[in-house]
Design a protein around this motif. Sequence first.
Motif, PDB file in Angstrom:
ATOM      1  N   THR A 126       0.846  -1.187   0.000  1.00  0.00           N
ATOM      2  CA  THR A 126       0.000   0.000   0.000  1.00  0.00           C
ATOM      3  C   THR A 126       0.884   1.241   0.000  1.00  0.00           C
ATOM      4  O   THR A 126       2.090   1.154   0.211  1.00  0.00           O
ATOM      5  CB  THR A 126      -0.911   0.042   1.243  1.00  0.00           C
TER       6      THR A 126
ATOM      7  N   LYS B 242       2.467  -2.644  -7.438  1.00  0.00           N
ATOM      8  CA  LYS B 242       2.628  -2.702  -5.990  1.00  0.00           C
ATOM      9  C   LYS B 242       3.691  -3.714  -5.602  1.00  0.00           C
ATOM     10  O   LYS B 242       4.004  -4.623  -6.357  1.00  0.00           O
ATOM     11  CB  LYS B 242       1.299  -3.101  -5.333  1.00  0.00           C
TER      12      LYS B 242
ATOM     13  N   HIS C 164       0.245  -5.962 -10.123  1.00  0.00           N
ATOM     14  CA  HIS C 164      -0.353  -4.704 -10.554  1.00  0.00           C
ATOM     15  C   HIS C 164      -1.869  -4.675 -10.372  1.00  0.00           C
ATOM     16  O   HIS C 164      -2.508  -5.712 -10.225  1.00  0.00           O
ATOM     17  CB  HIS C 164      -0.009  -4.421 -12.016  1.00  0.00           C
ATOM     18  N   GLU C 165      -2.369  -3.459 -10.413  1.00  0.00           N
ATOM     19  CA  GLU C 165      -3.804  -3.205 -10.404  1.00  0.00           C
ATOM     20  C   GLU C 165      -4.080  -2.174 -11.488  1.00  0.00           C
ATOM     21  O   GLU C 165      -3.354  -1.186 -11.603  1.00  0.00           O
ATOM     22  CB  GLU C 165      -4.253  -2.670  -9.040  1.00  0.00           C
TER      23      GLU C 165
ATOM     24  N   ILE D  95      -6.705   0.538 -12.955  1.00  0.00           N
ATOM     25  CA  ILE D  95      -7.857   1.334 -12.513  1.00  0.00           C
ATOM     26  C   ILE D  95      -8.311   2.224 -13.663  1.00  0.00           C
ATOM     27  O   ILE D  95      -7.676   3.237 -13.972  1.00  0.00           O
ATOM     28  CB  ILE D  95      -7.495   2.193 -11.284  1.00  0.00           C
TER      29      ILE D  95
ATOM     30  N   SER E  40     -13.276   6.351  -9.591  1.00  0.00           N
ATOM     31  CA  SER E  40     -13.078   5.041  -8.978  1.00  0.00           C
ATOM     32  C   SER E  40     -13.195   5.126  -7.457  1.00  0.00           C
ATOM     33  O   SER E  40     -13.585   6.140  -6.900  1.00  0.00           O
ATOM     34  CB  SER E  40     -11.692   4.503  -9.358  1.00  0.00           C
TER      35      SER E  40
END
Length: 163
Positions: free
Chosen positions: A100, A126, A134-135, A137, A143
């Motif tokens: 995070t 991350k 990964h993420e 968005i 979002s």
Amino acid sequence: MDIELFTGLVKSFVGYDENVLSEKDAKEERDEGTSGFAKRLITGLAAEHYFESVLPGLPEFYNFELENTTRLGCGYDFRLHTAKDDKYLAVEVKGLRGLTGGLSLTPKEYEAATAMRNRFYLFVVKNFQKSPFHEIIPDPLSSKLEFTRSERKVIQVSWLASI
């Protein structure tokens, strides 16, 4: 190559101005021993390389061609387009050393995200310290992320001479 030499080399590529001082970076440097800017820069570059390496396997961006726009100052790192369509997708890549962390958008990035909405993607890598993942968005301003405006004062020092 040690971290300071590497940082200097990378700064020279991106046009970093040593005369612009930041109280936040100066505090981070005292606290951590290495410039916060250097750490963010290295993480950011690594995240961009990670994105380029995994792009062919991402179903969200299947059949898109990659254009690196990191040096164009357009508000995103990569432009993805297809041969048959004039429209393109914009991808801004961010990297986090841990699972995070905080993300910030520059005014240019925020402006691009606002203008492009559903064609603007935030790609967050991350956990660089251990095992990156990964993420993706889409339309980050609409979002789950809650961006708040933050302002800081910058002191610029220069030396002038007349010839």
